[in-house]
Scaffold this motif. Structure first.
Motif, short mmCIF file in Angstrom:
data_model
loop_
_atom_site.label_atom_id
_atom_site.label_comp_id
_atom_site.label_asym_id
_atom_site.label_seq_id
_atom_site.Cartn_x
_atom_site.Cartn_y
_atom_site.Cartn_z
N ASN A 158 -7.43 137.57 -8.62
CA ASN A 158 -7.12 136.26 -9.19
C ASN A 158 -6.57 135.30 -8.15
OD1 ASN A 158 -7.97 136.89 -11.76
ND2 ASN A 158 -5.94 137.44 -12.51
N LEU A 159 -5.72 135.81 -7.24
CA LEU A 159 -5.21 134.93 -6.18
C LEU A 159 -6.33 134.52 -5.23
CD1 LEU A 159 -1.73 136.48 -5.24
CD2 LEU A 159 -2.27 134.70 -6.90
N GLU A 160 -7.24 135.43 -4.97
CA GLU A 160 -8.39 135.09 -4.12
C GLU A 160 -9.20 133.96 -4.75
OE1 GLU A 160 -8.98 136.02 -1.20
OE2 GLU A 160 -8.24 138.06 -0.84
N VAL A 175 2.93 140.77 -6.78
CA VAL A 175 1.50 140.49 -6.88
C VAL A 175 0.89 140.54 -5.49
CG1 VAL A 175 -0.27 138.89 -7.68
CG2 VAL A 175 1.95 139.01 -8.87
N PRO A 176 0.01 141.49 -5.19
CA PRO A 176 -0.58 141.56 -3.84
C PRO A 176 -1.32 140.28 -3.49
CG PRO A 176 -1.06 143.56 -5.09
CD PRO A 176 -0.47 142.58 -6.06
N PHE A 219 6.92 141.71 1.30
CA PHE A 219 6.13 141.09 0.24
C PHE A 219 6.45 139.59 0.14
CE2 PHE A 219 6.04 145.26 -2.44
CZ PHE A 219 5.38 145.90 -1.41
N GLN A 220 7.71 139.24 0.34
CA GLN A 220 8.09 137.83 0.30
C GLN A 220 7.65 137.09 1.55
OE1 GLN A 220 12.19 138.98 -0.47
NE2 GLN A 220 12.19 137.78 -2.35
N TYR A 237 1.55 132.38 -15.65
CA TYR A 237 0.59 133.44 -15.96
C TYR A 237 1.20 134.76 -15.54
CZ TYR A 237 -3.56 136.42 -15.71
OH TYR A 237 -4.44 137.44 -15.88
N ASP A 238 0.83 135.83 -16.26
CA ASP A 238 1.25 137.17 -15.87
C ASP A 238 0.15 138.15 -16.27
OD1 ASP A 238 4.31 138.56 -15.30
OD2 ASP A 238 2.69 139.86 -16.00
N ASP A 239 -0.17 139.09 -15.38
CA ASP A 239 -1.22 140.07 -15.66
C ASP A 239 -0.85 140.97 -16.83
OD1 ASP A 239 -3.04 139.35 -13.65
OD2 ASP A 239 -1.89 140.45 -12.15
N GLN A 240 0.43 141.30 -16.93
CA GLN A 240 0.90 142.18 -18.01
C GLN A 240 2.13 141.53 -18.65
OE1 GLN A 240 1.33 145.72 -15.46
NE2 GLN A 240 -0.33 146.65 -16.63
N PRO A 241 1.90 140.47 -19.41
CA PRO A 241 3.04 139.70 -19.94
C PRO A 241 3.89 140.51 -20.90
CG PRO A 241 0.96 139.01 -20.97
CD PRO A 241 0.60 139.93 -19.85
#
Length: 417
Positions: free
Chosen positions: A70-72, A64-65, A150-151, A28-32
C-alpha cells in the motif's frame, strides 16, 4: 491532504498532534481496532478505507514496513512517506536530541532527559519510548527522542540539535533484509547534521567512529564502560554537556550530583516483581536481542523456566546454547517461539504453547512453569517482537504480570526479601 497510515500509539499521537494545529487528515489501518477507530473519529478525522487519496504526504507508523504494497502504491501516486519524527521536526520549533543505537537507547534517553531536568531545563522524553514524540514536543523546552531504525528509515529533513549514536550491532534483519540496510537506517540520524549541531558517539565502535568522523557536527566522543548501564550514563552525560554547550550554559555540578542519585530505571528490563514460594518471576519483556537475553539467562536464578517467542527478528541463537544448562524448560509462545526453541537444539525440555491469544498464552506458560519448578525463576525474555500477540512489549509485560498474579504470585522485589 495527509494520510495517517496505522493507528495505535504512534498514529493516534499523530492525529492528536495534527488536531492541535487544525490540520486535516484521513486515517487508515490494515487491522483496525474498534477502540482506536472510535478515538480517531472522536478527534474529528475520517477514515479512507479505500486509500482513494490523492495524498501529498503519508505519515506511516513505525510498525508498517516501508515496502508495504500500500505504501508503494501511494508513493507511485506522488505521496511522500514520512514518520512521526519527521512530522514533529517539520511542525514544531522545539529542538530535539535524537538518540539511537542497537542497544541502550531507552536508558540513554531516560537518563538524558532526567539530567537535563536537573539542570533546570524542561526536557521531555518520547519517541520509541513512551509517549510518542509528537505528544511531548510542544510541551518541552527540548525533546529527547529515542529513535528506532523503523522511525529513522522514514526521515527526510529531520535534524536533531544533538545526535547520539550509541553502537551499531545486529538487529531487525527480518525487517531491513540486510545488516547494511539496518545500519543505513540508523545512520540516517546523522545525515542532516551541520557544524552548528553536536554528535555524541561511541568511540570504541569502529563503524560508529567512521560515521562520526565523516559528520560535520561537533564531536563528543565517549568511551563505553563494561557495565552497559554505565555506558548509557556516559552517553547521557555527554549529551547533557553538548546541549548545555549549544545553549552557552555551564554545567551545574551540584545539580548533576543530585540527579545522579535518582536516575530512572527503564520499565520491563529484568525486573523481579513477584514470587510464589521459592520461585521468582522476572519481567524482561524488552529483551529482544541476543545479548540482552544472554545477560538475563546468566542473571536469573536457576533452574529457569524461560518464556521465549513472538515474531523472530532473525536472532542469533548460538550464543545462548552454552546457557541452556541453567534452563529447566523453554515455554515457546507466539508465531515463531516453537521454531526458535527447536533451533536451540536438544538437552532442554520445550513446551509449545498453542494458545493464539497473547494473554491466554502467557497464562498457560506460567502454569506450565509452576508445574515444573519448586525453586528458581520464571523468566520472560522473549528474544522476539510482540506484535503477533500484543500491542507492544509493554502490553506483553502487563499480560505476563496479570498471569503471574492470577496464578498465585505475590508482589515482591529483591529489596523486600
Amino acid at each position: 491532504m495527509m494520510l495517517v497510515y496505522g493507528l495505535g500509539r504512534s498514529g493516534l499521537g499523530v492525529l492528536r498532534f495534527l488536531k492541535a494545529r487544525g490540520l486535516a487528515a484521513h486515517f487508515y489501518d490494515d487491522q483496525p481496532k474498534e477502540a482506536e477507530v472510535q478515538e480517531a473519529l472522536a478527534l474529528g478525522f475520517t477514515p479512507d478505507w479505500e486509500l482513494a487519496g490523492p495524498y501529498e504526504e503519508v505519515v506511516a507508523a513505525p510498525g508498517v514496513p516501508l515496502n508495504h504494497p500500500n505504501l508503494e502504491r501511494l508513493r507511485q501516486r506522488g505521496a511522500m512517506v514520512l514518520g512521526e519524527a519527521e512530522l514533529a521536526y517539520r511542525l514544531s520549533s522545539t529542538p530535539i536530541i535524537g538518540i539511537t543505537g542497537t542497544a541502550g537507547k531507552t536508558s540513554t534517553t531516560l537518563f538524558t532527559a532526567h539530567l537535563l531536568r536537573g539542570q533546570g531545563i524542561r526536557a521531555l522524553e518520547g519517541g520509541n519510548v513512551d509517549p510518542p514524540l509528537v505528544s511531548v514536543v510542544d510541551e518541552a523546552e527540548v525533546a529527547v527522542a529515542e529513535l528506532s531504525s523503523f522511525q529513522l528509515e522514514r526521515i527526510h529533513a529531520f535534524r536533531p540539535r544533538v545526535a547520539v549514536l550509541l553502537n551499531l550491532g545486529v538487529d531487525h534483519l527480518d525487517r531491513h533484509g540486510s545488516l547494511a540496510a539496518y545500519h543505513g537506517a540508523k545512520l540516517n540520524l546523522l545525515k542532516n547534521l551541520t557544524p552548528e549541531d553536536a554528535l555524541v558517539y561511541n568511540a570504541a565502535d569502529p563503524r560508529v567512529r567512521e560515521a562520526a568522523q565523516a559528520s560535520p557536527a561537533r564531536p563528543y566522543p565517549f568511551t563505553p564502560a563494561e557495565d552497559p548501564r554505565e555506558s548509557n550514563l556516559q552517553a547521557a552525560l555527554k549529551a547533557t554537556q553538548a546541549y548545555l554547550d549549544l545553549l552557552g550554559r555551564p554545567l551545574d555540578q551540584e545539580a548533576l550530583s543530585a540527579s545522579l542519585q535518582t536516575l530512572p530505571a527503564p520499565p520491563h528490563r529484568f525486573q523481579a516483581f513477584a514470587r510464589k514460594g521459592e520461585v521468582v518471576f522476572i519481567d524482561d519483556s524488552i529483551a529482544t536481542r541476543t545479548a540482552s537475553v544472554a545477560a538475563a539467562l546468566r542473571a536469573a536464578p536457576a533452574p529457569i523456566a524461560w518464556i521465549l517467542g513472538g515474531e523472530d527478528k532473525g536472532a542469533d541463537l548460538e550464543p545462548l546454547k552454552p546457557l541452556l544448562p541453567r534452563v529447566r524448560v523453554v515455554l515457546a509462545i507466539g508465531r515463531d517461539g516453537p521454531r526458535m526453541a527447536q533451533a536451540l537444539g536438544g538437552g532442554v525440555e520445550v513446551v509449545a504453547i498453542e494458545e493464539k491469544e497473547g494473554r491466554a498464552a502467557l497464562r498457560r506458560a506460567v502454569a506450565e512453569a509452576l508445574a515444573r519448578l519448586t525453586a528458581g525463576s520464571v523468566l520472560l525474555a522473549p528474544l522476539a517482537q510482540s506484535f503477533d500477540q500484543f500491542r507492544d512489549y509493554k502490553d506483553r509485560a502487563q499480560a505476563f504480570r496479570e498471569a503471574v498474579y492470577a496464578l498465585g504470585g505475590e508482589p515482591w522485589t529483591p529489596s523486600s526479601s
